[in-house]
Structure formats: C-alpha cells, structure tokens
Design a protein around this motif. Sequence first.
Motif: not given
Length: 345
Positions: A18-47
């Motif tokens: 079996a081939q190893r899973i490409p490491l670029n798939t780790l960007a999935i969690a990173f991208g979702l973390a970015g989205l969570a950060g945006v909405w956390t900021t929206a919670g703080r500044l936009l109510g």
Amino acid sequence: MSTLAGDTPDTPARRRSAQRIPLNTLAIAFGLAGLAGVWTTAGRLLGVPELIGQLLWVVVLVAWLWLIVAHLRRGARSAETLAAQLRHPAQGPIAALVPVVGMLLGADLYRFVPVAGLVVVVVSLVVAAGFAGWILAYWHTGSLPPEAFHGGYLLPTVAAGLIGATTSFKVGLPGVAMAAFAVGIFFWIVISTVLLARLAFFPPLPAALTPTCAILLAPPAVAGTAWFTMNGEHADAVSTALLGLLVVMALQQLALITRYRVLPFSLGFWSFTFPVAAAAGYGVEWLSIAGFAGWQLVAWLVVALATVVVLAVAVRSLVLVTSVRRGARRAESVLRRADAAVERR
C-alpha cells in the motif's frame, strides 16, 4: 491515486504494497482550523454566537485525529518508511502541519481547560521545533533539487513560528511567543526570497504543486494576527506594514487565478483554504479597527468568502474521494474475478 479511505482488503500480498497517504492531505485539518479561526473572530467582533466557532473547532479536532490515524494505519501497511516520506522534496515539509494544528487546538482548549490546553500547546511547540531543526539540517545536505521548492517549505519554520507565537501568548507564555515570532519572521524573509527566485528562474511548478503558491498569502496575515495577539488590536507601524504586505500578496493571488482555474482538482486544493481564511481573519480585525460606517457588512462579506472557499474545496474533495473509492472497488472486483478464473483453470 491514494485516498484517505476505501482501502482494498488487507490480503497478505497487498499488506506491504500500500502507498502511504500523501502528506498534503494534512492541509484538510489546517484549512478547517483556519475556518474555525475566522468564525471565532466573527464571534468576538461581529456578535456571532460563540457556539458556531466552537463547533467548528470540534470538527477540526475530529479531522486532525482522523488524519493522524489514517496516516499511521496506511503507513503500517506500506513498504515506504516514514523517514523516506519526510525526506521527500515535495511532501516532507508538509508534515509540520500536525503540530501546527495541534497548537491551534491547544489554544482553543485552554479557554475551557487551561492545564490541558497548555500541555497540548507546549508539546506541539516542542514537536514543531524538533521537526524544524531536523528538516533544516536535512536541507543542509544539498540533496534538494531547486525545482522541487514550493510554498509548503514555509510551513516548518514560518507557519510553525508565527502560529506558535499566537498560541503561546494565549496560554500565558509571552517570552516563548516573542521568540517564536522572531523565528517566523526571519524564515519568512529567507524562504520567501528563495521561493520567489525558484518561481522566477526555473520552470513552473507541476500542476499538483501549483496550489502551494497560495501559501504566500498566509505569512503576513498570520504574522499580523500574532502581533495583534501580543500587542493588542490597534494600528501601529508593524501591523500597518503587515497589512500592506497582505494587500500585495492578495493582489498576486488574484493575478494567479487564471492559472489556478485550469488546474485539475485534487486534494492539493486544500492549500488554498488556510491562507484565504487567515487573510479573512486578519482583514476582519483591521475592519473593526477602521470602524467606518458599514464595516460590519464588509466584514461579513469577507467571512462569507472564506467560508465559501473552504466549503467548496470540502465538497469537491468528498466527490473526488467517493469517485476514487468506487473506482478502487471496481478494480478490486475485476481482480477477484480474474483470480477466481485462474483458480478454476
């Protein structure tokens, strides 16, 4: 193409092939973390209700753990070693996303369980620092072809350093935060210089690596967020300079859209998600500082844009993985019928 799910049956003949899973798939969690950060900021500044951002952080945690387990399981069945994958010129630097996402999760956890959050951040920082030291030493061997250099090389030192600065300060480690900020800024200057030279003087990146050019958008936004975290959200020379750099990098990405549009979709498109989300989060912070009439509407448009980008990539990824799994099942069915025919003979 390797996927995150839908492995073929674990027969003895295939157990070590079996081939190893490409490491670029780790960007999935990173991208979702970015989205969570945006909405956390929206919670703080936009109510926005805080629950929305927190639910997204739960999604990040699930994706992060799932990716780690998936990589470990597939790696145990592969003849390729982890060390070989980490030394791969295209994949190796992307492994830094494991501790980087761990830092972000730890900082969020600190709000509810301070001791546990502090431990997660510190452990992630140690792992990130160890990996950065190792990969920098490996680069010194001179075995990397210049053509292999891509935006992911910013992750082990620049992303880890600047995100480490933000998360360290949030868990009460201001000295560590300033040191991490210095590391991130130094390597941002060094690696960006090398990367821009590679992009200018060597053949274009292959299609699979072209989305990593979007990572150039992230450093000024992540550095700006770190600076605001450490010094408060107000305009000063540093934050204004970082905003100017972000504007230039954003214009560059807009000019690259024509190139991005012709790329075949792959899981590498997750490289777009965190930079867009990081820029959106820093943009919302600046809009709140500007405070002009109607800034909230503009901020909502920025949040919506980042959300649409991440969700679009997520939906396309699900479609892609589903189609690959179906193809794998069909191929496995053909192999089984062929094996049965051989046995009957």
